[in-house]
Motif scaffolding. Structure first.
Motif, mmCIF file in Angstrom:
data_model
loop_
_atom_site.group_PDB
_atom_site.id
_atom_site.type_symbol
_atom_site.label_atom_id
_atom_site.label_comp_id
_atom_site.label_asym_id
_atom_site.label_seq_id
_atom_site.Cartn_x
_atom_site.Cartn_y
_atom_site.Cartn_z
ATOM 1 N N ALA A 199 0.821 -1.214 0.000
ATOM 2 C CA ALA A 199 0.000 0.000 0.000
ATOM 3 C C ALA A 199 0.852 1.259 0.000
ATOM 4 O O ALA A 199 0.455 2.304 -0.532
ATOM 5 N N ALA A 200 2.060 1.183 0.556
ATOM 6 C CA ALA A 200 2.931 2.363 0.627
ATOM 7 C C ALA A 200 3.390 2.824 -0.745
ATOM 8 O O ALA A 200 3.882 3.954 -0.899
ATOM 9 N N PHE A 201 3.236 1.956 -1.757
ATOM 10 C CA PHE A 201 3.635 2.333 -3.109
ATOM 11 C C PHE A 201 2.456 2.854 -3.935
ATOM 12 O O PHE A 201 2.585 3.058 -5.141
ATOM 13 N N SER A 202 1.315 3.062 -3.312
ATOM 14 C CA SER A 202 0.103 3.387 -4.071
ATOM 15 C C SER A 202 0.199 4.713 -4.821
ATOM 16 O O SER A 202 -0.465 4.916 -5.825
ATOM 17 N N ASP A 203 1.055 5.626 -4.342
ATOM 18 C CA ASP A 203 1.160 6.928 -5.000
ATOM 19 C C ASP A 203 2.263 6.968 -6.050
ATOM 20 O O ASP A 203 2.525 8.027 -6.645
ATOM 21 N N CYS A 204 2.922 5.831 -6.266
ATOM 22 C CA CYS A 204 4.044 5.808 -7.211
ATOM 23 C C CYS A 204 3.568 5.472 -8.619
ATOM 24 O O CYS A 204 2.713 4.589 -8.799
ATOM 25 N N PRO A 205 4.143 6.118 -9.628
ATOM 26 C CA PRO A 205 3.892 5.679 -11.001
ATOM 27 C C PRO A 205 4.406 4.248 -11.176
ATOM 28 O O PRO A 205 5.308 3.808 -10.454
ATOM 29 N N PRO A 206 3.859 3.506 -12.131
ATOM 30 C CA PRO A 206 4.231 2.087 -12.284
ATOM 31 C C PRO A 206 5.730 1.841 -12.403
ATOM 32 O O PRO A 206 6.260 0.929 -11.759
ATOM 33 N N GLU A 207 6.461 2.637 -13.199
ATOM 34 C CA GLU A 207 7.889 2.383 -13.396
ATOM 35 C C GLU A 207 8.660 2.584 -12.099
ATOM 36 O O GLU A 207 9.554 1.803 -11.755
ATOM 37 N N ARG A 208 8.304 3.654 -11.384
ATOM 38 C CA ARG A 208 8.997 3.915 -10.122
ATOM 39 C C ARG A 208 8.666 2.839 -9.102
ATOM 40 O O ARG A 208 9.534 2.399 -8.330
ATOM 41 N N ARG A 209 7.402 2.421 -9.073
ATOM 42 C CA ARG A 209 7.015 1.362 -8.139
ATOM 43 C C ARG A 209 7.808 0.077 -8.428
ATOM 44 O O ARG A 209 8.252 -0.608 -7.504
ATOM 45 N N THR A 210 8.016 -0.209 -9.717
ATOM 46 C CA THR A 210 8.778 -1.404 -10.079
ATOM 47 C C THR A 210 10.219 -1.296 -9.598
ATOM 48 O O THR A 210 10.772 -2.247 -9.026
ATOM 49 N N ARG A 211 10.858 -0.108 -9.814
ATOM 50 C CA ARG A 211 12.258 0.051 -9.399
ATOM 51 C C ARG A 211 12.398 -0.085 -7.883
ATOM 52 O O ARG A 211 13.299 -0.770 -7.395
ATOM 53 N N LEU A 212 11.508 0.567 -7.153
ATOM 54 C CA LEU A 212 11.601 0.511 -5.693
ATOM 55 C C LEU A 212 11.315 -0.896 -5.166
ATOM 56 O O LEU A 212 11.950 -1.356 -4.213
ATOM 57 N N SER A 213 10.362 -1.580 -5.777
ATOM 58 C CA SER A 213 10.031 -2.945 -5.332
ATOM 59 C C SER A 213 11.203 -3.884 -5.570
ATOM 60 O O SER A 213 11.565 -4.692 -4.697
ATOM 61 N N GLU A 214 11.821 -3.795 -6.742
ATOM 62 C CA GLU A 214 12.981 -4.648 -7.029
ATOM 63 C C GLU A 214 14.137 -4.344 -6.078
ATOM 64 O O GLU A 214 14.815 -5.273 -5.602
ATOM 65 N N THR A 215 14.341 -3.088 -5.814
ATOM 66 C CA THR A 215 15.426 -2.710 -4.906
ATOM 67 C C THR A 215 15.162 -3.229 -3.495
ATOM 68 O O THR A 215 16.065 -3.769 -2.839
ATOM 69 N N LEU A 216 13.936 -3.077 -3.033
ATOM 70 C CA LEU A 216 13.611 -3.521 -1.673
ATOM 71 C C LEU A 216 13.752 -5.038 -1.548
ATOM 72 O O LEU A 216 14.325 -5.529 -0.563
ATOM 73 N N LEU A 217 13.263 -5.786 -2.513
ATOM 74 C CA LEU A 217 13.368 -7.247 -2.442
ATOM 75 C C LEU A 217 14.833 -7.674 -2.472
ATOM 76 O O LEU A 217 15.251 -8.554 -1.702
ATOM 77 N N THR A 218 15.628 -7.054 -3.323
ATOM 78 C CA THR A 218 17.053 -7.406 -3.398
ATOM 79 C C THR A 218 17.752 -7.055 -2.091
ATOM 80 O O THR A 218 18.611 -7.804 -1.611
ATOM 81 N N TRP A 219 17.405 -5.915 -1.506
ATOM 82 C CA TRP A 219 18.001 -5.505 -0.225
ATOM 83 C C TRP A 219 17.650 -6.494 0.886
ATOM 84 O O TRP A 219 18.501 -6.870 1.691
ATOM 85 N N LEU A 220 16.379 -6.929 0.921
ATOM 86 C CA LEU A 220 15.958 -7.909 1.935
ATOM 87 C C LEU A 220 16.663 -9.245 1.722
ATOM 88 O O LEU A 220 17.076 -9.905 2.684
ATOM 89 N N ASP A 221 16.796 -9.668 0.461
ATOM 90 C CA ASP A 221 17.423 -10.963 0.163
ATOM 91 C C ASP A 221 18.923 -10.945 0.433
ATOM 92 O O ASP A 221 19.519 -11.995 0.731
ATOM 93 N N SER A 222 19.546 -9.775 0.297
ATOM 94 C CA SER A 222 21.015 -9.705 0.413
ATOM 95 C C SER A 222 21.488 -9.383 1.819
ATOM 96 O O SER A 222 22.678 -9.128 2.022
ATOM 97 N N GLY A 223 20.562 -9.354 2.750
ATOM 98 C CA GLY A 223 20.959 -9.058 4.120
ATOM 99 C C GLY A 223 21.306 -7.598 4.325
ATOM 100 O O GLY A 223 22.204 -7.275 5.117
#
Length: 424
Positions: free
Chosen positions: A329-353
């Motif tokens: 829900a925190a990404f609801s105000d993001c345009p689709p491309e930005r939401r995609t970049r932030l989501s990929e970054t967050l998942l990679t950050w969580l996976d990489s410790g």
């Protein structure tokens, strides 16, 4: 049992006219019938190893009676110069059924017929010579002997094939019943399963895997002979499937690839025999997800053992959609491309410790770009980025998104209040 076509009727063979010597020679052979039968059984056991079991203990006395009846009627037919009649096949039937039940195949049966003709002719010839008949008179019986044996063999083949078809149909039904018991949602019952396995001539394995087959491959489909004989199959179920014993044995997966070539299928996880129904449930789920493009199936099949986390996560998609809607829900105000970049970054950050250098390397971006994106994420999530429960929930939501599933509508979604948890 399936209905069979009526046994083939053989046109009477025209045999040589009765020779005056035939009756006399037949009488001599009948008088020595026990010797002929002993010799015949001895040669059968010596030259056809599979026939040896027919003449052991109790089964041996029954088989001997069958041989005696066959030889007696055969001598009568040869002596009379008459063709073998259809009712003879029924009289021969007891021996043929015994042979079939003791594992004799059609080649074995024909080999026994040839031995019978050879021994019978030897006794006819010896009897004719002892009685002083001429070679021409004796030769008439030779022609009759082999003409009758040809008809006996043909009728025996007819009966054997009917027995084989009946047995195959019965065995197939027994195996379907066994498969139904193994896959019953009512639970595994060891004793009934063991009884059904004996009737199906199926050895109980330690582990199995179920294979869910695409519904388009219905009862009209025919399985390839490449499948091993111990694979249980039922294509007439609402959920057509196979059950493979010891699926990790060498060559099993290659066997399935050959046997189900051109058919979409999913191989369930390897489980103990008593959990076969679970393997099928997961195989059906894996097949559905593959057909929808969620799980990869480049060769038309998927192995569920390789996708257990996804199968677990997608076990209840409705519940998962609620979780995703809340987590993202925190990404609801993001345009689709930005939401995609932030989501990929967050998942990679969580996976990489939480290692920014590794995030940059994985995403192939500059470390400064990674730090910039993380500052944006910190603005949105704050101390929750370090909360173990939140991180776990977010990883599930982001992995669901990474599978390519359509996201729940986020626009206008109300961001939940930050949970009161101890920041780390």
């Amino acid at each position: 049992m399936p209905a069979h076509a009526p046994p083939q009727r053989h046109a009477p063979t025209v045999l040589p006219d009765r020779a005056p010597a035939a009756t006399a020679i037949a009488d001599i052979v009948r008088a020595g019938l026990p010797v002929l039968v002993d010799e015949l059984i001895e040669e059968m056991r010596a030259h056809v190893p599979k026939a040896d079991a027919l003449f052991r203990l109790d089964a041996g006395s029954q088989a001997r009676r069958g041989i005696e009846e066959m030889v007696r009627r055969f001598v009568d037919r040869v002596a009379a110069g008459a063709p073998v009649l259809d009712d003879d096949a029924e009289r021969y039937g007891s021996f043929i059924r015994d042979a079939f039940l003791n594992g004799c195949d059609l080649n074995t049966l024909l080999a026994l017929s040839q031995i019978g003709a050879r021994v019978a002719w030897r006794h006819f010839a010896a009897a004719g010579n002892r009685a002083g008949f001429t070679p021409d008179e004796v030769s008439v019986l030779a022609e009759r002997t082999f003409a009758c044996m040809e008809l006996v063999s043909a009728q025996a083949v007819d009966l054997f094939e009917r027995l084989y078809e009946d047995a195959a149909a019965t065995l197939g039904e027994n195996r379907k019943r066994l498969l139904g018991a193994l896959l019953s949602e009512l639970g595994f019952s060891p004793r009934p399963v063991a009884d059904l396995a004996r009737e199906a001539r199926w050895r109980l394995p330690g582990s199995v895997a179920c294979v869910a087959v695409d519904d388009v491959f219905t009862a009209g489909g025919r399985l390839s002979p490449a499948l091993d004989a111990d694979v249980l199959t039922d294509l007439e179920r609402p959920d057509p499937c196979l059950l493979v014993p010891a699926p990790d044995a060498a060559g099993r997966y290659e066997m399935l690839r050959r046997g189900l070539n051109g058919v979409a299928y999913a191989i369930g996880p390897v489980v103990p025999l008593e959990e076969a129904a679970l393997s099928l449930r997961l195989a059906r789920r894996g097949l559905a997800l593959m057909l929808r493009g969620v799980l990869p199936g480049a060769e038309g099949h998927v192995r569920c053992d390789e996708h257990l986390p996804s199968l677990t996560m997608l076990g209840d998609e409705e519940c998962l959609r609620i979780l995703v809607r809340r987590a993202l829900a925190a990404f609801s105000d993001c345009p689709p491309e930005r939401r995609t970049r932030l989501s990929e970054t967050l998942l990679t950050w969580l996976d990489s410790g939480s290692a920014l250098r590794e995030v940059a390397a994985r995403l192939n971006i500059h470390p400064q770009t990674a730090r910039y994106r993380m500052r944006q994420l910190e603005d949105r999530f704050g101390e929750r980025l370090h909360d173990p429960d939140w991180r776990f929930e977010m990883q599930i939501a982001l992995r669901f998104r990474a599978l390519g599933r359509p996201e729940p509508a986020l626009a206008g979604a109300e961001q939940p209040p930050e949970p009161a948890r101890t920041a780390r």
